[in-house]
Design a protein around this motif. Structure first.
Motif, PDB file in Angstrom:
ATOM      1  N   THR A 107      40.790  49.516  38.400  1.00 17.09           N
ATOM      2  CA  THR A 107      40.088  49.430  39.562  1.00 17.09           C
ATOM      3  C   THR A 107      38.826  50.545  39.885  1.00 17.09           C
ATOM      4  N   PHE A 108      37.708  49.821  40.302  1.00 14.80           N
ATOM      5  CA  PHE A 108      36.658  50.308  40.705  1.00 14.80           C
ATOM      6  C   PHE A 108      36.087  50.219  42.021  1.00 14.80           C
ATOM      7  N   LEU A 109      35.956  51.801  42.660  1.00 13.05           N
ATOM      8  CA  LEU A 109      35.210  52.000  43.714  1.00 13.05           C
ATOM      9  C   LEU A 109      33.499  51.273  44.001  1.00 13.05           C
ATOM     10  N   VAL A 110      33.006  50.455  44.857  1.00 14.56           N
ATOM     11  CA  VAL A 110      31.750  50.191  45.099  1.00 14.56           C
ATOM     12  C   VAL A 110      31.383  50.539  46.405  1.00 14.56           C
ATOM     13  N   GLY A 111      29.882  51.810  45.644  1.00 14.37           N
ATOM     14  CA  GLY A 111      29.813  52.794  47.184  1.00 14.37           C
ATOM     15  C   GLY A 111      30.601  53.149  47.986  1.00 14.37           C
ATOM     16  N   ASP A 112      30.415  53.359  48.963  1.00 15.20           N
ATOM     17  CA  ASP A 112      31.426  53.548  49.974  1.00 15.20           C
ATOM     18  C   ASP A 112      32.461  52.970  50.281  1.00 15.20           C
ATOM     19  N   ARG A 136      40.760  53.052  48.816  1.00 17.38           N
ATOM     20  CA  ARG A 136      40.844  54.255  48.327  1.00 17.38           C
ATOM     21  C   ARG A 136      42.227  54.072  48.025  1.00 17.38           C
ATOM     22  N   ASP A 137      42.759  54.937  48.741  1.00 20.98           N
ATOM     23  CA  ASP A 137      44.434  55.600  48.462  1.00 20.98           C
ATOM     24  C   ASP A 137      45.180  54.291  47.458  1.00 20.98           C
ATOM     25  N   LEU A 138      45.472  52.562  48.063  1.00 20.77           N
ATOM     26  CA  LEU A 138      45.661  52.000  47.578  1.00 20.77           C
ATOM     27  C   LEU A 138      45.443  51.820  46.090  1.00 20.77           C
ATOM     28  N   SER A 139      44.081  51.826  45.901  1.00 17.00           N
ATOM     29  CA  SER A 139      43.888  52.123  44.406  1.00 17.00           C
ATOM     30  C   SER A 139      44.383  53.599  43.252  1.00 17.00           C
ATOM     31  N   GLU A 140      44.064  54.640  44.224  1.00 14.94           N
ATOM     32  CA  GLU A 140      44.932  55.740  44.094  1.00 14.94           C
ATOM     33  C   GLU A 140      46.141  55.808  43.734  1.00 14.94           C
ATOM     34  N   HIS A 141      46.851  55.449  44.089  1.00 11.16           N
ATOM     35  CA  HIS A 141      48.389  55.098  44.463  1.00 11.16           C
ATOM     36  C   HIS A 141      48.651  54.375  43.565  1.00 11.16           C
ATOM     37  N   THR A 142      48.431  53.164  42.608  1.00 13.52           N
ATOM     38  CA  THR A 142      48.424  51.974  41.966  1.00 13.52           C
ATOM     39  C   THR A 142      48.046  53.684  40.709  1.00 13.52           C
ATOM     40  N   ARG A 143      46.642  53.802  40.954  1.00  8.68           N
ATOM     41  CA  ARG A 143      47.197  54.512  39.461  1.00  8.68           C
ATOM     42  C   ARG A 143      47.890  55.165  39.367  1.00  8.68           C
ATOM     43  N   GLN A 144      48.490  56.147  40.044  1.00 10.45           N
ATOM     44  CA  GLN A 144      49.685  57.101  40.325  1.00 10.45           C
ATOM     45  C   GLN A 144      51.168  56.757  39.473  1.00 10.45           C
ATOM     46  N   SER A 145      51.472  55.416  40.362  1.00  8.92           N
ATOM     47  CA  SER A 145      52.454  54.624  39.644  1.00  8.92           C
ATOM     48  C   SER A 145      52.387  54.597  38.482  1.00  8.92           C
ATOM     49  N   MET A 146      51.216  54.232  38.270  1.00  8.90           N
ATOM     50  CA  MET A 146      51.448  53.750  36.559  1.00  8.90           C
ATOM     51  C   MET A 146      51.489  55.283  35.381  1.00  8.90           C
ATOM     52  N   TRP A 147      51.013  56.034  36.164  1.00 11.93           N
ATOM     53  CA  TRP A 147      51.291  57.537  35.540  1.00 11.93           C
ATOM     54  C   TRP A 147      53.221  57.604  35.769  1.00 11.93           C
ATOM     55  N   VAL A 193      43.887  34.506  40.667  1.00 15.17           N
ATOM     56  CA  VAL A 193      45.380  34.538  41.418  1.00 15.17           C
ATOM     57  C   VAL A 193      44.687  35.614  42.563  1.00 15.17           C
ATOM     58  N   VAL A 194      44.656  35.421  44.248  1.00 11.46           N
ATOM     59  CA  VAL A 194      44.458  36.039  45.012  1.00 11.46           C
ATOM     60  C   VAL A 194      45.601  36.134  45.567  1.00 11.46           C
ATOM     61  N   THR A 195      45.371  37.377  46.896  1.00 13.51           N
ATOM     62  CA  THR A 195      47.088  37.754  47.484  1.00 13.51           C
ATOM     63  C   THR A 195      46.848  35.920  48.912  1.00 13.51           C
ATOM     64  N   HIS A 196      48.445  35.550  49.113  1.00 19.38           N
ATOM     65  CA  HIS A 196      48.492  34.696  50.102  1.00 19.38           C
ATOM     66  C   HIS A 196      47.592  35.196  51.054  1.00 19.38           C
ATOM     67  N   ASP A 197      47.927  36.373  51.353  1.00 16.28           N
ATOM     68  CA  ASP A 197      47.860  37.007  52.746  1.00 16.28           C
ATOM     69  C   ASP A 197      46.500  37.008  53.681  1.00 16.28           C
ATOM     70  N   GLY A 198      45.260  37.212  51.962  1.00 20.88           N
ATOM     71  CA  GLY A 198      43.596  38.202  51.684  1.00 20.88           C
ATOM     72  C   GLY A 198      43.996  39.354  51.922  1.00 20.88           C
ATOM     73  N   THR A 199      45.234  40.143  52.126  1.00 19.79           N
ATOM     74  CA  THR A 199      44.646  41.433  51.579  1.00 19.79           C
ATOM     75  C   THR A 199      44.622  41.591  50.273  1.00 19.79           C
ATOM     76  N   TRP A 200      43.882  43.176  50.212  1.00 21.46           N
ATOM     77  CA  TRP A 200      43.054  43.710  49.147  1.00 21.46           C
ATOM     78  C   TRP A 200      44.418  43.746  47.829  1.00 21.46           C
ATOM     79  N   ALA A 201      43.923  44.620  47.080  1.00 21.09           N
ATOM     80  CA  ALA A 201      45.190  44.553  45.377  1.00 21.09           C
ATOM     81  C   ALA A 201      44.060  45.344  44.300  1.00 21.09           C
ATOM     82  N   ALA A 202      45.192  46.179  44.032  1.00 18.48           N
ATOM     83  CA  ALA A 202      44.593  47.005  42.782  1.00 18.48           C
ATOM     84  C   ALA A 202      45.201  47.061  41.207  1.00 18.48           C
ATOM     85  N   HIS A 203      44.401  46.622  40.152  1.00 19.23           N
ATOM     86  CA  HIS A 203      44.806  46.959  39.312  1.00 19.23           C
ATOM     87  C   HIS A 203      45.132  47.883  38.323  1.00 19.23           C
ATOM     88  N   TRP A 204      45.439  48.823  37.691  1.00 18.45           N
ATOM     89  CA  TRP A 204      45.481  49.773  36.704  1.00 18.45           C
ATOM     90  C   TRP A 204      46.641  49.735  35.700  1.00 18.45           C
TER      91      TRP A 204
END
Length: 279
Positions: A119-124, A130-141, A232-243
């Motif tokens: 999961t890449f961050l685009v700009g600001d 940011r936390d969502l992506s990093e926590h998803t990455r950490q859970s993989m490890w 595939v999208v979230t049912h409630d429109g919230t964002w998702a991360a994938h590692w």
């Protein structure tokens, strides 16, 4: 060699999988440089095609699904933006400042598959995303850290779930899509869910290669598939991360086949044994 339907690889075959994994890792490095506001998902896919050709590798994503009667997947990368969880079809969508984009990408080298997602961050990007992506990455490890010879696949699943839930952020853990075995095909037994009980599932043995891939949302775990039959999208429109990374456990330790350093830096920092067969 197969054991209960699970393909177990010989050491020399895992070394071939490492070659495919390195292609995937190198191309993800190029995706990281290319992701920017204004870039379209189609342009990123075109970059993936060009780099695969340069590497002398082929795509395990392009036309995937046709043999089972699904619409053939039209890209070499699944590119999923914001509320898109997985299987986003590359096209004219233009990345915007503040987006997050998950790129799931694979390669075949000499008949052996590699598969990884970032999961890449685009700009600001705001801190919540940011936390969502990093926590998803950490859970993989955390999942990798739970893998050991003689253990169970469920140990990996349980560790991912515990790590995500420990964040106390109200995250949703996607249950409908899982990690998987990988080798002479991209998707093989066993499934590797991102939740479950420790001590369950197939035994982790030498020669077992797994793609471990937590998908986590800022809200509900419920998913919807769009009319293109892929995205595939979230049912409630919230964002998702994938590692995701492809990994194996050798008698020497853990080896991440789709990291440039084989996972050595992350594993060492966690006090875990790094176990390459050759590198």
């Amino acid at each position: 060699m197969f054991s209960r339907g699970i393909e177990l690889k010989k050491p020399e075959q895992i070394i071939k999988m490492r070659a495919a994994g390195l292609v995937v890792a190198r191309i993800h490095e190029e995706f990281a440089k290319a992701v920017a506001p204004g870039v379209t998902t189609g342009e990123l896919d075109a970059l993936g095609r060009e780099l695969l050709a340069q590497e002398g590798a082929t795509s395990n994503f392009l036309n995937y699904g046709a043999e089972w009667g699904y619409p053939p997947y039209p890209g070499v990368a699944c590119i999923s933006v914001n509320e898109e969880v997985v299987h986003g079809i590359p096209g004219e969508r233009r990345l915007q400042d503040g987006d997050i984009v998950s790129i799931d990408f694979g390669a075949i080298v000499d008949g052996w598959h590699g598969d990884a997602a970032r999961t890449f961050l685009v700009g600001d990007v705001d801190q919540k995303a940011r936390d969502l992506s990093e926590h998803t990455r950490q859970s993989m490890w955390a999942g990798f850290a739970a893998a050991r010879l003689g253990g169970r696949v469920g140990d990996i699943s349980h560790a991912i779930e515990v790590d995500i839930e420990s964040r106390d952020k109200g995250y949703g853990i996607v249950r409908e899509y899982t990690g998987h075995g990988i080798g002479t095909a991209m998707h093989q037994p066993p499934d590797v869910p991102n939740f479950g009980k420790a001590g369950r599932g197939p035994k982790v043995t030498e020669g077992l290669v797994l793609a471990v891939e937590p998908m986590v949302t800022l809200g509900s775990e419920d998913m919807v598939t769009l009319d293109d039959d892929w995205t595939v999208v979230t049912h409630d429109g919230t964002w998702a991360a994938h590692w995701e990374n492809t990994m194996t456990v050798t008698r020497h330790g853990i080896w991440i086949l789709t990291e440039l350093d084989g996972g050595e830096a992350e594993l060492t920092a966690r006090g875990l044994p790094f176990g390459p067969l050759a590198d």
